[in-house]
Design a protein around this motif. Structure first.
Motif, PDB file in Angstrom:
ATOM      1  N   TYR A  48       0.826  -1.197   0.000  1.00  0.00           N
ATOM      2  CA  TYR A  48       0.000   0.000   0.000  1.00  0.00           C
ATOM      3  C   TYR A  48       0.867   1.256   0.000  1.00  0.00           C
ATOM      4  CZ  TYR A  48      -2.854   3.793   1.702  1.00  0.00           C
ATOM      5  OH  TYR A  48      -3.454   5.000   1.844  1.00  0.00           O
ATOM      6  N   TRP A  49       1.830   1.316   0.924  1.00  0.00           N
ATOM      7  CA  TRP A  49       2.669   2.510   1.008  1.00  0.00           C
ATOM      8  C   TRP A  49       3.564   2.640  -0.220  1.00  0.00           C
ATOM      9  CZ3 TRP A  49       1.159   6.160   3.897  1.00  0.00           C
ATOM     10  CH2 TRP A  49       0.501   5.898   5.100  1.00  0.00           C
ATOM     11  N   ASN A  50       4.077   1.524  -0.716  1.00  0.00           N
ATOM     12  CA  ASN A  50       4.889   1.579  -1.929  1.00  0.00           C
ATOM     13  C   ASN A  50       4.062   2.127  -3.089  1.00  0.00           C
ATOM     14  OD1 ASN A  50       7.237   0.774  -3.655  1.00  0.00           O
ATOM     15  ND2 ASN A  50       5.696  -0.560  -4.535  1.00  0.00           N
ATOM     16  N   GLU A  51       2.835   1.641  -3.241  1.00  0.00           N
ATOM     17  CA  GLU A  51       1.958   2.117  -4.305  1.00  0.00           C
ATOM     18  C   GLU A  51       1.636   3.590  -4.126  1.00  0.00           C
ATOM     19  OE1 GLU A  51      -0.673   1.893  -7.637  1.00  0.00           O
ATOM     20  OE2 GLU A  51       0.896   0.569  -6.904  1.00  0.00           O
ATOM     21  N   SER A  52       1.341   4.018  -2.893  1.00  0.00           N
ATOM     22  CA  SER A  52       0.969   5.402  -2.639  1.00  0.00           C
ATOM     23  C   SER A  52       2.114   6.353  -2.938  1.00  0.00           C
ATOM     24  CB  SER A  52       0.519   5.562  -1.180  1.00  0.00           C
ATOM     25  OG  SER A  52      -0.612   4.778  -0.914  1.00  0.00           O
ATOM     26  N   PHE A  53       3.334   6.009  -2.464  1.00  0.00           N
ATOM     27  CA  PHE A  53       4.485   6.869  -2.695  1.00  0.00           C
ATOM     28  C   PHE A  53       4.846   6.932  -4.179  1.00  0.00           C
ATOM     29  CE2 PHE A  53       5.821   6.212   1.902  1.00  0.00           C
ATOM     30  CZ  PHE A  53       5.510   7.517   2.255  1.00  0.00           C
ATOM     31  N   GLU A  54       4.761   5.786  -4.867  1.00  0.00           N
ATOM     32  CA  GLU A  54       5.104   5.778  -6.295  1.00  0.00           C
ATOM     33  C   GLU A  54       4.117   6.629  -7.083  1.00  0.00           C
ATOM     34  OE1 GLU A  54       4.976   5.074 -10.322  1.00  0.00           O
ATOM     35  OE2 GLU A  54       3.445   4.107  -9.085  1.00  0.00           O
ATOM     36  N   LYS A  55       2.829   6.506  -6.769  1.00  0.00           N
ATOM     37  CA  LYS A  55       1.834   7.301  -7.477  1.00  0.00           C
ATOM     38  C   LYS A  55       1.954   8.775  -7.127  1.00  0.00           C
ATOM     39  CE  LYS A  55      -0.001   4.165  -9.920  1.00  0.00           C
ATOM     40  NZ  LYS A  55       0.235   4.209 -11.384  1.00  0.00           N
ATOM     41  N   THR A 233      10.273  13.319  -5.792  1.00  0.00           N
ATOM     42  CA  THR A 233      11.487  12.547  -6.060  1.00  0.00           C
ATOM     43  C   THR A 233      11.933  11.808  -4.805  1.00  0.00           C
ATOM     44  OG1 THR A 233      12.172  14.169  -7.731  1.00  0.00           O
ATOM     45  CG2 THR A 233      13.859  12.662  -6.917  1.00  0.00           C
ATOM     46  N   CYS A 234      11.885  12.486  -3.668  1.00  0.00           N
ATOM     47  CA  CYS A 234      12.243  11.842  -2.395  1.00  0.00           C
ATOM     48  C   CYS A 234      11.214  10.767  -2.029  1.00  0.00           C
ATOM     49  CB  CYS A 234      12.333  12.885  -1.286  1.00  0.00           C
ATOM     50  SG  CYS A 234      13.701  14.058  -1.466  1.00  0.00           S
ATOM     51  N   CYS A 235       9.956  11.010  -2.354  1.00  0.00           N
ATOM     52  CA  CYS A 235       8.928  10.006  -2.079  1.00  0.00           C
ATOM     53  C   CYS A 235       9.169   8.738  -2.892  1.00  0.00           C
ATOM     54  CB  CYS A 235       7.544  10.570  -2.392  1.00  0.00           C
ATOM     55  SG  CYS A 235       6.926  11.738  -1.161  1.00  0.00           S
ATOM     56  N   LEU A 236       9.596   8.900  -4.144  1.00  0.00           N
ATOM     57  CA  LEU A 236       9.892   7.732  -4.955  1.00  0.00           C
ATOM     58  C   LEU A 236      11.084   6.972  -4.387  1.00  0.00           C
ATOM     59  CD1 LEU A 236       9.288   5.976  -7.372  1.00  0.00           C
ATOM     60  CD2 LEU A 236      10.696   7.483  -8.776  1.00  0.00           C
ATOM     61  N   ALA A 237      12.094   7.704  -3.904  1.00  0.00           N
ATOM     62  CA  ALA A 237      13.237   7.041  -3.265  1.00  0.00           C
ATOM     63  C   ALA A 237      12.779   6.250  -2.040  1.00  0.00           C
ATOM     64  CB  ALA A 237      14.290   8.081  -2.867  1.00  0.00           C
ATOM     65  N   LEU A 238      11.865   6.830  -1.253  1.00  0.00           N
ATOM     66  CA  LEU A 238      11.322   6.128  -0.091  1.00  0.00           C
ATOM     67  C   LEU A 238      10.509   4.918  -0.519  1.00  0.00           C
ATOM     68  CD1 LEU A 238      11.014   6.080   2.971  1.00  0.00           C
ATOM     69  CD2 LEU A 238       9.069   7.634   2.748  1.00  0.00           C
TER      70      LEU A 238
END
Length: 603
Positions: A48-55, A233-238
């Motif tokens: 869920y968090w991976n999907e949310s941050f990537e989007k 960009t930082c969110c995608l890194a996270l």
């Protein structure tokens, strides 16, 4: 709100403790054991968090890219639409390559990882264009003194967008399929939950994005483009870090081989045998006994009677020349097995419905480009607060989320309770509603644009005094188009193909978005050229919408929507009916054989 979403998504996903049949990358059977609840909870929370941050990372750039290119790169008119549409098209066509790599070589996990890394590199480059002034042209000093960007500045920008498009190929082809891998379609509970998976997939990240994008886009537009790009960009890194943390808990199916090559073999064999007079039947078709896996589990496709011309690829004309002593085909490019043929039939059966969705997606393209340009040249003030034009996309997301919530939490439970069985709107009805919404969206947009331009010309100003609230209906209708048409097409594609081809189904879905972008670019350039013949003022082009006839372009696209509705109603909808009828007759496309009793060998 975020605190409420996580338990809701986990409640849906945690009910399934099994994942799809197949072999994991470590060689263990995916369904030979029950996964512990804590592990599943971590997997779903992590996803869920991976999907949310990537989007958050990707959509926060995409949603405001039109505004960024208009204000910081001085792009306008057709050139801006071409750049955004071509970039969007490339981002949606690369999932074909991603699906090939996922299914044939790398698997979905590694494809997702490499795609995320490429996206991170591209987003870093785009962030630099916002932070380093030398990478952009000087700011406009009025409409008459706008400097065009230099070629090397455009090259750096396009390189960053290119890496993002490459990354999209890995992410978009596998994200949905990798999430669907967590469901066991062998059980009634798993099949039931998979029906809701696609809606909830849209719902969960849409709610998260509504909260996040209000902040990110405001920062980009009113505070700093550099900070606004640095945050996603930082969110995608996270997101990448979270994805790697959960690498040992995900269920990862092994690559099953290249489906595209098998399709090419079937087409080649069928063409070579096009003059064969033998009527294909179950007895004359090449259907070798499937090899038993280590777990004694096999996944096969039944022979169907549709698209019989493709069956010729599996017809054994002369067993002495086409089969060896063990009964195996000597040349796989001349003789294919039934399962290879049926896989191609799955894709061919998708095409009519898939084509119908493309025109709906062209409508969504208009709101992402010309719709935002309309808002830029309007009064965005609400009191003393300026609404960022990129926020208008939130109206689409909110409309989408509200409809899915009402449909899943209000309509389906109550209708099922009344009818004593699961009650859902059919795919045919939902797609028709989506097409109608796309037509209505463009009609409303044409009316609003006429009003906006007339007021601007009357006042003699570049910015029309028309308030921003008047644009909400067209963006809401665009969101409802996505809620009905896009979700339904995605559900149809994923259910129509066997589980091992889900990455292909995802790639085909995004290919339709790509084609819509390219068609939009083609239509825009053709309209500009034809409308400007004989010295007339073209409908589109330039930096000032007040000098254009954008409403005529909207009406033209709405006319295509009407033709699309007729096409779907009288032709494409029959393929959905055929698909749903096959489910009712339990002639499913994928049949799982858990235990096969092979004949004992004679001593």
């Amino acid at each position: 709100m975020q605190a409420n979403i996580l338990p809701l998504k986990n409640q849906i996903l945690l009910q399934s403790f099994l994942v799809p049949q197949g072999k994991r990358e470590d060689g263990q059977p995916s369904h030979s054991f029950l996964v512990k609840t804590k592990n599943i909870q971590f997997i779903n929370t992590d996803q869920y968090w991976n999907e949310s941050f990537e989007k958050l990372a990707s959509v926060s750039l995409i949603s405001n890219m039109t505004t960024y290119l208009r204000t910081k790169y001085n792009m306008g008119g057709v050139f801006l639409v071409n750049v955004v549409s071509i970039w969007s098209g490339c981002s949606n066509i690369t999932p074909l390559a991603g699906a090939f790599l996922a299914d044939a070589h790398l698997g979905r996990f590694l494809t997702l990882l490499f795609g995320s890394l490429a996206s991170f590199l591209g987003m870093g480059m785009v962030t630099l264009t916002a932070g380093v002034d030398e990478l952009r042209p000087p700011n406009c000093q009025g409409l008459a003194t706008c400097s065009d960007p230099q070629k090397w500045q455009l090259a750096f920008l396009f390189a960053g967008l290119g890496f993002m498009a490459i990354g999209s190929g890995g992410i978009r082809a596998c994200n949905i399929a990798f999430g669907a891998d967590q469901f066991d379609t062998n059980t009634e509970k798993g099949r039931s939950q998979l029906k809701s998976f696609f809606n909830w997939w849209y719902f969960s990240f849409t709610i998260a994005l509504i909260i996040a994008l209000t902040v990110v886009i405001y920062i980009q537009t009113n505070i700093s483009w550099f900070i606004g790009f640095l945050i996603p960009t930082c969110c995608l890194a996270l997101s990448i870090m979270i994805f790697l943390i959960g690498r040992n808990t995900y269920i990862r199916l092994k690559p099953q081989g290249c489906v595209f090559i098998d399709m090419a073999k079937v087409i080649n064999a069928a063409c070579r045998k096009r003059h064969v007079r033998i009527v294909p039947s179950g007895n004359s078709l090449y259907e070798p006994v499937p090899k038993e896996t280590a777990e004694n589990q096999i996944s096969v496709l039944r022979h169907t009677d549709r698209f019989k011309c493709l069956d010729k690829a599996a017809v054994v004309v002369d067993s002495s020349t086409e089969l060896n002593a063990e009964g195996v085909a000597k040349d796989s490019w001349r003789l294919c097995n039934v399962e290879q043929v049926e896989r191609l039939k799955c894709v061919v059966g998708i095409i009519p419905v898939w084509v119908a969705g493309i025109t709906c997606f062209i409508t969504m393209e208009q709101m992402n480009t010309f719709g935002v340009l309309q808002v830029i040249q309007s009064d965005t003030r609400v009191g003393n607060f300026n609404i960022p034009p990129g926020w208008m996309g939130l109206a689409s997301m909110i409309a989408l989320a509200i409809w899915i919530f009402i449909y899943e939490c209000v309509y389906v439970p109550n209708a099922s309770k009344i009818s004593k069985k699961e009650a859902r709107l059919s795919l045919q009805i939902r797609v028709k509603i989506g097409i109608f919404m796309s037509i209505l969206c463009l009609a409303v947009a044409a009316f609003v644009e006429t009003r906006r331009r007339d007021l601007a010309l009357k006042e003699g100003t570049f910015i029309s005094p028309l308030g921003i609230a008047i644009f909400l209906p067209q963006f809401i209708l665009s969101g409802l188009t996505e809620a009905f048409a896009a979700v339904s097409v995605m559900e149809f594609l994923n259910n129509q193909v066997p589980e091992t081809m889900r990455s292909v189904a995802g790639a085909i879905f995004f290919l339709s978005l790509s084609i819509a972008s390219y068609l939009n670019t083609l239509i825009v350039n053709i309209v500009e050229m034809l409308s400007g013949l004989h010295g007339r003022k073209p409908w589109l082009g330039g930096h000032d919408l007040n000098q254009n006839k954008l409403e005529r372009f909207y009406i033209l696209i709405a006319g295509l929507g009407v033709l699309n509705f007729i096409y779907f109603h009288f032709y494409a909808s029959r393929y959905i009916l055929s698909y749903e009828e096959s489910k009712r007759r339990q002639t499913v496309l994928e049949t799982r054989i858990d235990h096969v009793d092979l004949p004992e060998k004679k001593p």
